[in-house]
Design a protein around this motif. Structure first.
Motif, mmCIF file in Angstrom:
data_model
loop_
_atom_site.group_PDB
_atom_site.id
_atom_site.type_symbol
_atom_site.label_atom_id
_atom_site.label_comp_id
_atom_site.label_asym_id
_atom_site.label_seq_id
_atom_site.Cartn_x
_atom_site.Cartn_y
_atom_site.Cartn_z
ATOM 1 N N PRO A 135 0.834 -1.198 0.000
ATOM 2 C CA PRO A 135 0.000 0.000 0.000
ATOM 3 C C PRO A 135 0.866 1.244 0.000
ATOM 4 C CG PRO A 135 0.239 -0.820 2.223
ATOM 5 C CD PRO A 135 1.125 -1.693 1.356
ATOM 6 N N GLY A 136 0.210 2.317 0.038
ATOM 7 C CA GLY A 136 0.960 3.523 0.306
ATOM 8 C C GLY A 136 0.932 4.500 -0.824
ATOM 9 N N PRO A 137 1.441 5.635 -0.529
ATOM 10 C CA PRO A 137 1.483 6.674 -1.556
ATOM 11 C C PRO A 137 2.504 6.301 -2.618
ATOM 12 C CG PRO A 137 2.740 7.368 0.350
ATOM 13 C CD PRO A 137 2.162 6.028 0.695
ATOM 14 N N ILE A 138 2.432 6.959 -3.709
ATOM 15 C CA ILE A 138 3.403 6.697 -4.758
ATOM 16 C C ILE A 138 4.381 7.847 -4.878
ATOM 17 C CG2 ILE A 138 1.944 5.152 -6.105
ATOM 18 C CD1 ILE A 138 1.375 7.663 -7.874
ATOM 19 N N ARG A 139 4.277 8.831 -4.037
ATOM 20 C CA ARG A 139 5.188 9.972 -4.096
ATOM 21 C C ARG A 139 5.432 10.469 -2.690
ATOM 22 N NH1 ARG A 139 2.488 11.885 -8.616
ATOM 23 N NH2 ARG A 139 0.966 13.043 -7.410
ATOM 24 N N ALA A 140 6.642 10.850 -2.436
ATOM 25 C CA ALA A 140 6.900 11.586 -1.208
ATOM 26 C C ALA A 140 6.566 13.048 -1.483
ATOM 27 C CB ALA A 140 8.362 11.454 -0.815
ATOM 28 N N PRO A 141 6.111 13.775 -0.466
ATOM 29 C CA PRO A 141 5.801 15.189 -0.708
ATOM 30 C C PRO A 141 7.065 15.968 -1.058
ATOM 31 C CG PRO A 141 5.662 14.645 1.630
ATOM 32 C CD PRO A 141 5.879 13.354 0.911
ATOM 33 N N ILE A 142 6.987 16.768 -2.069
ATOM 34 C CA ILE A 142 8.132 17.610 -2.418
ATOM 35 C C ILE A 142 7.686 19.056 -2.404
ATOM 36 C CG2 ILE A 142 9.380 15.891 -3.778
ATOM 37 C CD1 ILE A 142 8.182 17.195 -6.273
ATOM 38 N N PRO A 143 8.631 19.967 -2.211
ATOM 39 C CA PRO A 143 8.267 21.383 -2.225
ATOM 40 C C PRO A 143 7.832 21.831 -3.611
ATOM 41 C CG PRO A 143 10.636 21.101 -1.984
ATOM 42 C CD PRO A 143 10.035 19.748 -1.907
ATOM 43 N N ASN A 144 7.403 23.057 -3.706
ATOM 44 C CA ASN A 144 6.989 23.610 -4.985
ATOM 45 C C ASN A 144 8.104 23.404 -6.006
ATOM 46 O OD1 ASN A 144 6.296 25.073 -7.186
ATOM 47 N ND2 ASN A 144 6.315 27.078 -6.155
ATOM 48 N N PRO A 145 7.845 22.585 -6.991
ATOM 49 C CA PRO A 145 8.949 22.216 -7.884
ATOM 50 C C PRO A 145 9.504 23.391 -8.669
ATOM 51 C CG PRO A 145 6.858 21.262 -8.609
ATOM 52 C CD PRO A 145 6.598 21.885 -7.289
ATOM 53 N N LEU A 146 8.710 24.452 -8.828
ATOM 54 C CA LEU A 146 9.229 25.573 -9.599
ATOM 55 C C LEU A 146 10.141 26.462 -8.758
ATOM 56 C CD1 LEU A 146 6.102 26.514 -11.678
ATOM 57 C CD2 LEU A 146 8.006 25.029 -12.260
ATOM 58 N N ALA A 147 10.131 26.264 -7.473
ATOM 59 C CA ALA A 147 11.037 27.044 -6.619
ATOM 60 C C ALA A 147 11.682 26.088 -5.637
ATOM 61 C CB ALA A 147 10.266 28.141 -5.875
ATOM 62 N N TRP A 148 12.283 25.100 -6.173
ATOM 63 C CA TRP A 148 12.814 24.018 -5.352
ATOM 64 C C TRP A 148 14.325 24.156 -5.285
ATOM 65 C CZ3 TRP A 148 12.311 18.132 -6.813
ATOM 66 C CH2 TRP A 148 12.756 17.357 -5.719
ATOM 67 N N ASN A 149 14.796 24.576 -4.127
ATOM 68 C CA ASN A 149 16.233 24.681 -3.973
ATOM 69 C C ASN A 149 16.749 23.416 -3.311
ATOM 70 O OD1 ASN A 149 16.255 27.186 -5.093
ATOM 71 N ND2 ASN A 149 15.997 28.228 -3.112
ATOM 72 N N VAL A 150 17.406 22.627 -4.095
ATOM 73 C CA VAL A 150 17.937 21.366 -3.569
ATOM 74 C C VAL A 150 19.168 21.685 -2.730
ATOM 75 C CG1 VAL A 150 19.057 19.228 -4.243
ATOM 76 C CG2 VAL A 150 16.996 19.980 -5.417
ATOM 77 N N PRO A 151 19.253 21.090 -1.544
ATOM 78 C CA PRO A 151 20.378 21.416 -0.661
ATOM 79 C C PRO A 151 21.719 21.156 -1.331
ATOM 80 C CG PRO A 151 18.776 20.028 0.467
ATOM 81 C CD PRO A 151 18.327 20.121 -0.937
ATOM 82 N N ALA A 152 22.684 21.965 -0.873
ATOM 83 C CA ALA A 152 24.017 21.813 -1.462
ATOM 84 C C ALA A 152 24.562 20.429 -1.165
ATOM 85 C CB ALA A 152 24.952 22.884 -0.913
#
Lengths: 299, 192, 380, 243, 615
Positions: free
Chosen positions: C292-309
């Protein structure tokens, strides 16, 4: 036979060969398609291809020999067709005979080879070198077969050979009288057609279709015409040598198409041999079978 | 497992000067290496550490620091660990030693970095161009190379103005880009 | 081409000549070239010539958002695009510390293995065609199309799926999809016997392929060979097993190997892998409904997504070998640097050049196809 | 600069019944055109990723041979140049060479969005954005990538165009060679030259147009090494001194 | 004076003139004219005739006479000499750097010696003529020096060994019959026991076979013929080896007779002497032909084919039927025209380019089209394809083998022909087709003085192919002269119920076919546009001018993977074995020859042989 009817035959025989050859090309492509689980080309496809190629607006040539090579290739086969007796027409089959026919059939290859050579393309030259090698390979059993047939019927005249078989009925057919030679002949026929596994001389993946590499427009069209003649000649020659020749057009055509269907069906089930494997195969099995058949025949 | 490999690796690289070890992940080990020490380290890793597989050499451009970072990813089939050795070399003149004699695959990656960044590797079997043989611009992967400008200078754009768009535009709609912000197409057209 | 190239010049006074395999040549995979120097029909040496498919992916990706790049990456390897998106997503997930839900991981396995089957069927066809065996190609490509149909149903795209996202997958399986997967697998398995008869045990093919382009394990390791080509030399290395990702450690599968290291062995390894992939897919089909379960983990707004260094080197096993992304982030909305290590970068250049040396003209194409080199991975 | 709408849709006036108003005069030409449309050889050249959908279109499932299309290896034999996807500059040179080596009538089909406007590689320094700047494109099949059905649909559309006599863009290449050469020179440098002699061919076949020559072809003349065919020569002058 | 006297006088006068005037600028033209005169004399004389003078030496009468066989071979000899001399009369002679007088004299001496040989009236004059021919041939071969001298010395070893064998045979015959006359010999041979007869056949075979280059005595010929200056090589290649065939025809067929050979069984086998000779001939067809396939020098390639074609002639002759022997004899004249054409073209290329290395040429058709045409006709004839004359003679040999029921000989003959086709294509491809090299771009066609003779011989080969009846008459007469069944011929070929050939029809239909082909090609479709050789498919790549894009070396690479090993193995082993064995003998013999009086040596050898045979 008077001159007028002979002339008519000389015109008709190549024409018939061409038309039947077109149908044979179609059959070949249809068989390939069926084996590959698809539909295949429309009925008139071989004709469309040839007309289209001749109708190209620009025609690229590498020089006079390139052109003449195609002329020789097509012309040689046209000449060869008049030496192949068909029902009702014998042409000049009595003027040459089997050996002459075998050699006239080499003229188109030589012409093509010259034309390809002029193109200055190594792919073509390699293709020709392979084609000539293949010729050396399949001609050995072919020659044994020719010898056997000519010896058996006491003549190298195709008209005599066909007449002798027809007179004796199916039991007198070459295939019943000389089954081993007929088998060797079938091998040689397959090699002569240059289909897989004896297809190394066109090998697109290696030499970009070999002799055809620089052929465009009517040069290519000439090769397509030549292919029609080639299929026809090989099949009809086999029918004349082993299957009683042509009594009437219906049985004659049926036999020719049936003979051709054998190598063509096998072809699409095999990859191609390398040159030396091809030569080895041809010099081993068909040659041995042929010699064995000859031994039975001569004793 | 991590600690085992970490200790083992630490012991191994103790033999080379100027290497800093940062284990981060079960199968990813990071080494920061002084440029001089790298060939010796790689030789050690390959010879004694069974790291026979050079997975890749990556180059990262750090224009602010005036440096190129070269990352050598090596993998051990036995330890099942990937070690990334990072070195930094000055951007100018951008020369470094080839590790081709240690890892043969290096030839491809070094040639690639040479093409894309202009870093010259001494001792590499071939520094000829491979991908960009018919390219006469600067090394394109450097940060200062602006791809978009290059494109605008060298290519035309398909001018796609169907009637329906003209209609919309005539009614004041259309694509909401101010003319001075338009990067291509119509800008080129207006200039010409 | 520049005019001075046409000035008549004396040719080298040798008995050698040059042939260009490609870019427009049926004996080459894709748009790629091999400049071959020959004597008679024996290759003296060959030089790979790439760049015909160069698009500058790595540069493009530096100019686009993290999420936009997902659409870009599958284009790097056309016959087997799925692992590209997976590896990229995995790198981004690691940088962000995203935990991918279990169901998404199983779905990703489903996609990976389907893609592997499709790629291998395609490769068989190509390899067979280089030896003149066109029927296998006609069959193989047509059967591959069935898998593309499945992809279309699952993801909406036949070839490029853009199914993975950092954090999960885009869509869950439609109703009845797993049955259709099973049916397709049944069909493919039933077809294997035909393929064996037509191709794998065809005596002429064996004559052609055996002993062609042989590679020892030592040589393979030196040249950085991975994937089926490495396994054909006897080393059972598979990223799925040795550097596990997704849920491959919960799945039963074997790593087929051969020892001869020639074109024939490479083909046999792929054939065995096809069966293994089908085995994996059956497990996925059996277990997916229970996860079961979701198929995606929640992610921030992809258009303003600053991935950590940070930086990460993610590896997966594509159908052609070890596929890796090196991704560097400086904490911005766009990657600072991405570097793709395609397996073919080795196979199509150094390995090919080495294996082709001294071989016969007849075998050049076969060697390239048996290595299953994919030029766009080289050119990027 | 050409735009899509500029791609010349050649209004070929139906061949004027010049032959004395004989209604059968055009039968032969029509027949040839029909054969052309029914027998299309496409070049086996995977220029980009769209080529991955050609094998399905060719093979058992969709079977292009049904409509008379088969792949051919060399440009000499081919009628259709399928530009399957993005064209990097390096490939573009080969495509132009290939196109010029093909025998007319020849047709260019741009498959995939990248050939139309650069597609998703619009900001890539390595790929050309607009195919019809460099070659006369007969048909675009958009999509990324177009499905085999779309490819076959496109080919059928081409077939119908040929049959109707509206697909004559190859003449445009001869008639406006200067334009195409100019774009090529802009991208590849002023010393760009192919071994094919387009101008000579245009003269030979009477395809000369007002724009065949222009400033770009003049620039070509400046630097080019003429590649005239090797004529057979007897050099009879040297045959003197027969005793 | 009989006509034959006049002929000999003219020939001797040619020799004398060349000895005196050989250095003259126009000596070549003079020689050509004089050969022409001889040829004219030959055509005006009767087919049979004798000289008015006899010589007597050592108590033996030496007499010369002509019969139809001699006449036939004399036509070939003088015809070849005429064209060869013409070929060398113009620009070739101006460019020739060697000693002209020596060369011209050597050629004239060869012709004279060969006429003497052909006119031999008994076995002793046969031997004298034989020796004269051998020495004259040596002179011609050796005069270029260097490689040519080495090759000529090698030839001399074979020739001398052959002469010894011959002398031995003559002595045996004389012992048995007491006379050197042909009639006596014929009677003696008819009554001879198998043992001595075998010895005689072997001795004659060795003696004459060395010149015909029968296997395994063929190793000297290629190098010796190839390294000779151009017209000399044409002459040698065209006709000189055929003297061996003449002598074999005279002795084996004329004196011993085919029926006798058939009756002579090889002990413990089912073979007869005829089979043995036929198989030697068949092997001579096959092995040298495939050696030719490996040659990289055009001259050597042709010279090796010359050896192989000699095998066809003997094969046809020894079958003994009207068809076969006529084929064998017809092949002499057809082959002379063919080989002369081919060698003239090759030397024409050498004249322009400076070498004949097949790997460094190519594309010359654009620069030497007429030479190409001549070579094309020549190779078609050599390969034995219609419509050229080579086909007719080979067809006759094949048909006789079929009728005789000899499958393996037939197969060998065809395999030889196929090998010929392969290697002549390589010849024309590597010389004239393919990529023209940059250094040959400014090349000119061969000079007219060379072109005319090569085109003339090519035309002869064509005309005799279309209408073989023109020369079959001569052949039929020659057959009659040595007691063979006579061929029944028509203008177009052979009319026989079992195998008929009408070349007029075959060629007519072929050309009609070509005409239709040409009509199809040039009539249908647009006009062609020629392109530069760099405008070529190269996998989508741009060819550049510095690139070597011509496939030439190891042309039949695929075949060589299979049979290449046989060359390294058996062929080379055979050649090595014979070569080293012979060189050992030759060194010994050479030492003897120099150290001791030759007469004594000859005597000793003869004594030894007589002792061996008689005891």
């Amino acid at each position: 036979m008077n001159v007028a009817s002979l002339l008519v035959e000389l015109v008709l025989m190549p024409l018939v060969a061409f038309v039947v050859g077109l149908a044979m090309v179609l059959m070949m492509r249809r068989i390939a398609a069926r084996l590959q689980r698809r539909v295949g080309p429309p009925f008139f496809q071989p004709l469309f291809d040839i007309v289209k190629l001749y109708g190209k607006h620009t025609q690229t040539s590498h020089g006079l020999v390139h052109d003449l090579g195609i002329v020789m290739a097509v012309g040689g086969y046209i000449a060869a067709e008049t030496m192949l007796p068909v029902p009702g027409m014998t042409g000049i089959a009595d003027k040459g005979g089997l050996v002459v026919l075998a050699y006239v059939m080499m003229v188109p290859s030589l012409g093509l080879a010259l034309g390809v050579g002029q193109c200055a393309n190594p792919n073509g030259s390699i293709g020709i070198s392979r084609a000539l090698t293949a010729m050396l390979a399949y001609d050995v059993p072919f020659i044994i077969v020719i010898f056997g047939v000519a010896f058996h019927f006491g003549s190298s005249n195709l008209i005599t050979i066909a007449a002798a078989q027809q007179a004796a009925g199916i039991a007198g057919w070459g295939v019943s009288q000389m089954p081993l030679l007929a088998l060797a002949g079938l091998f040689a026929l397959h090699g002569m057609l240059g289909k897989q596994p004896f297809e190394i001389y066109v090998a697109p993946a290696e030499i970009a279709t070999g002799p055809m590499v620089e052929m465009s427009g009517k040069h290519m069209g000439g090769l397509f015409v030549m292919q029609c003649f080639q299929l026809y000649t090989a099949a009809v020659l086999y029918v004349t040598l082993f299957l009683g020749g042509g009594e009437n057009w219906l049985s004659f055509l049926a036999k020719s198409f049936a003979v051709l269907a054998v190598p063509v069906s096998l072809a699409y089930l095999f990859p191609r041999y390398r040159t030396e494997d091809l030569v080895r195969l041809m010099w081993k099995w068909p040659t041995m079978i042929g010699l064995l058949g000859l031994a039975f025949l001569m004793h | 497992m991590t600690t085992d490999i970490g200790q083992w690796l630490g012991h191994l690289i103790g033999q080379v000067e100027g290497v800093q070890h940062r284990g981060r992940h079960a199968r990813r080990q990071r080494l920061d290496v002084a440029p001089d020490a790298l060939p010796a380290l790689l030789e050690l890793l390959q010879g004694k550490g069974s790291f026979v597989h050079l997975s890749a050499i990556s180059c990262v451009d750090w224009p602010e620091d005036g440096q190129f970072e070269l990352v050598y990813h090596v993998w051990s089939y036995e330890l099942k660990t990937l070690v990334s050795a990072h070195i930094r070399i000055p951007r100018e003149p951008g020369r470094y030693l080839s590790v081709y004699d240690i890892y043969k695959p290096a030839a491809f990656f070094e040639r690639d970095i040479h093409e894309m960044y202009g870093v010259f590797f001494e001792g590499s079997p071939s520094m000829e161009k491979f991908i960009l043989t018919e390219w006469d611009g600067p090394p394109p992967m450097r940060k200062e190379f602006d791809s978009e400008n290059w494109v605008n200078d060298h290519f035309d754009w398909q001018d796609y103005h169907p009637d329906w768009l003209n209609d919309i535009e005539s009614r004041g709609g259309g694509i909401a880009i101010r003319p001075d912000e338009q990067r291509f197409s119509r800008k080129a057209k207006h200039e010409s | 081409m520049r005019a001075e190239n046409y000035q008549s010049r004396a040719q080298p006074p040798s008995h050698e000549y040059e042939l260009n395999f490609g870019p427009n040549h049926p004996g080459i995979e894709g748009n790629y070239a091999l400049k071959v120097r020959l004597h008679g029909d024996t290759v003296i040496d060959a030089k790979a010539d790439g760049g015909y498919l160069h698009r500058g992916f790595e540069k493009l990706m530096e100019q686009r958002l993290w999420i936009q790049n997902i659409a870009l990456v599958p284009r790097i390897c056309v016959p087997d695009p799925a692992p590209m998106e997976l590896a990229y997503s995995m790198a981004v997930e690691t940088l962000c510390g995203l935990e991918v839900p279990a169901r998404a991981q199983w779905l990703r396995v489903l996609q990976m293995e389907l893609s592997r089957v499709a790629a291998h069927l395609f490769t068989f066809g190509g390899h067979a065609a280089t030896t003149g065996m066109y029927s296998t190609m006609f069959w193989g490509v047509a059967d591959r199309d069935l898998i593309l149909d499945l992809f279309e149903e699952l993801t909406g795209g036949r070839v490029y799926h853009i199914y993975n996202l950092p954090g999960g997958v885009r869509r869950d399986v439609p109703d009845g999809f797993l049955d259709r997967v099973s049916a397709t697998l049944d069909y493919l398995e039933s077809r294997l016997a035909d393929y064996d008869n037509l191709f794998f045990t065809n005596q002429v093919f064996i004559t052609r392929a055996r002993g062609i382009g042989p590679m020892s394990q030592q040589q393979a390791l030196e040249l950085g060979v991975t994937g089926p080509n490495l396994r054909a030399t006897g080393l059972a290395f598979d990223v799925r097993r040795d550097d596990p990702y997704l849920v491959y450690d919960q799945i039963e599968f074997d790593i087929p190997t051969e020892t001869a290291g020639d074109a024939w062995a490479r083909t046999l390894v792929r054939r065995a892998e096809l069966k293994e992939s089908i085995r994996i897919l059956r497990q996925v089909v059996a277990r997916l409904p229970g996860i079961p379960g979701p198929i995606r983990a929640p992610i921030p707004n992809p258009l303003a997504w600053n991935v950590p260094a940070g930086e990460y080197y993610s590896r997966v096993e594509s159908s052609k070998g070890e596929l890796a992304w090196y991704v560097v982030s400086t904490g911005g909305a766009k990657p600072w640097r991405t570097h793709i290590r395609g397996p073919s970068a080795m196979h199509a250049v150094q390995v090919l050049e080495t294996l082709v040396q001294g071989c016969r003209l007849e075998d050049v194409a076969q060697i390239m196809f048996s290595l299953d080199a994919c030029p766009p991975e080289v050119d990027r | 600069m050409t735009s899509l709408s500029d791609i010349p849709v050649i209004q070929t006036p139906p061949e004027a019944p010049a032959r004395g108003g004989n209604p059968l005069a055009n039968v032969f030409d029509d027949f040839i055109r029909y054969c052309r449309s029914r027998s299309l050889f496409m070049l086996h050249y995977c220029t980009g990723c769209g080529a991955i959908e050609l094998p399905p279109a060719m093979t058992s499932r969709f079977d292009m041979e049904r409509i008379g299309i088969q792949p051919m290896v060399t440009p000499r034999q081919a009628d259709i140049l399928l530009v399957t996807g993005y064209v990097s500059v390096k490939t573009l040179k080969r495509i132009i060479l290939t196109y010029e080596q093909m025998a007319s009538p020849k047709y260019v089909i741009g498959i995939c969005s990248c050939t139309v406007n650069g597609g998703m590689y619009w900001q890539s320094y390595a790929t050309a954005k607009k195919l019809n700047d460099y070659l006369p494109v007969d048909l675009y099949i958009a999509g990324c990538m177009p499905r085999p059905e779309a490819v076959i649909e496109g080919l059928k559309a081409l077939r119908d165009n040929i049959e109707a006599g509206t697909s004559d863009n190859w003449k445009d290449y001869y008639q406006r060679y200067d334009h195409y050469l100019g774009n090529q020179q802009r991208l590849f440098g002023a010393d760009w030259q192919t071994p094919t002699e387009v101008i000579a061919e245009a003269k030979h076949y009477g395809l000369f147009g007002p724009d065949t020559l222009g400033e770009h072809t003049r620039r070509l003349e400046d630097h080019r090494k003429p590649l005239e065919p090797l004529r057979m020569t007897l050099n009879a002058g040297r045959l003197e001194h027969m005793e | 004076m009989t006509p034959l006297d006049t002929l000999y006088l003219a020939s001797a006068a040619t020799l004398a003139a060349m000895l005196v005037l050989g250095d003259w600028r126009r000596a070549g033209v003079l020689a050509t004219l004089m050969y022409g005169v001889q040829l004219a004399l030959l055509f005006t004389m009767q087919r049979t005739g004798s000289t008015s003078f006899d010589l007597s030496a050592l108590g033996f009468e030496l007499s010369w006479r002509f019969d139809a066989l001699s006449w036939f071979f004399a036509v070939v000899t003088l015809g070849t000499a005429f064209f060869a001399s013409w070929y060398g009369a113009g620009e070739w002679l101006r460019a020739y750097t060697g000693r002209r007088r020596l060369f011209q004299s050597a050629l004239a001496a060869n012709v004279f010696a060969m006429l003497l040989l052909l006119g031999s009236g008994d076995l002793l004059t046969l031997f004298v003529g034989w020796e004269a021919t051998s020495w004259a041939g040596f002179l011609l071969m050796a005069l270029a020096g260097g490689l040519a001298r080495d090759a000529a010395l090698r030839y001399l070893v074979y020739a001398m060994a052959g002469a010894m064998a011959l002398l031995g045979a003559l002595v045996v015959l004389f012992q048995a019959g007491g006379s050197f006359s042909y009639e006596a010999a014929r009677a003696t041979l008819a009554a001879m026991a198998p043992g001595p007869l075998w010895a005689l056949i072997i001795l004659f075979g060795l003696g004459f076979g060395a010149k015909l280059a029968l296997l395994p005595l063929h190793l000297w010929q290629a190098a010796a013929y190839s390294e000779t200056p151009a017209p000399g090589s044409v002459f040698l290649g065209g006709v000189v080896g055929r003297m061996g065939l003449f002598a074999l025809a005279l002795v084996l067929v004329g004196l011993i007779g085919i029926p006798h050979l058939q009756a002579l069984a090889v002990p413990f086998t089912f073979l007869t002497a005829q089979d043995v000779v036929a198989w030697v001939a068949a092997l001579t067809v096959v092995l040298p032909t495939y050696t030719a396939l490996k040659q990289n020098d055009a001259r050597y390639l042709l010279a090796w084919h010359g050896i192989g074609q000699g095998g066809y002639m003997l094969l046809g002759l020894i079958v003994g039927s009207a068809l076969g022997s006529a084929g064998g004899l017809l092949h002499v004249i057809n082959y002379a025209a063919t080989q002369a054409t081919l060698l003239m073209v090759v030397f024409g290329v050498r004249h322009r380019v400076g070498h004949t290395d097949l790997n460094r040429l190519g594309g010359l058709v654009a620069r030497m089209p007429l030479s190409f045409l001549a070579l094309l006709l020549g190779i078609i004839s050599l390969a034995g394809l219609p419509p050229m004359s080579g086909f007719v003679s080979k067809w006759m040999v094949y048909s006789s083998l079929i009728q005789d029921g000899r499958p393996f000989l037939f197969l060998a003959a065809i395999v030889g022909t196929l090998g010929t086709i392969l290697s002549v294509y390589k010849l024309i491809h590597n010389l004239f087709l393919g990529q023209l090299r940059a250094e040959h771009e400014q090349l000119n066609e061969a000079p007219l003085s060379m072109l005319i003779p090569m085109l003339a011989t090519a035309t002869l080969a064509f005309v005799t192919g279309v209408a073989p009846g023109l020369v079959l008459g001569w052949v039929a007469d020659a057959q009659a002269a040595i007691g063979l069944p006579v061929i029944d011929y028509t203008l177009g070929g052979i009319a026989s119920p079992r195998a008929s050939l009408d070349m007029l029809w075959v060629v007519g239909v072929m050309f009609a076919g070509f005409g239709v082909g040409a009509l199809l090609f040039y009539g249908a479709g647009g006009k062609t546009h020629r392109v530069h050789q760099l405008d070529n498919y190269a996998g989508g790549h741009f060819l550049d001018a510095g690139m070597r894009y011509h496939y030439s070396d190891n042309f039949y690479a695929g075949l060589m993977h299979l049979i290449g090993g046989w060359y390294r193995g058996s062929f080379h082993w055979l050649e090595g074995a014979i070569g080293s064995g012979l060189s050992l003998v030759a060194q010994g013999a050479g030492g003897w020859y120099r150290a001791i009086n030759p007469a004594f040596y000859l005597l000793a050898a003869s004594v030894a042989l007589i002792a061996w045979v008689a005891l």
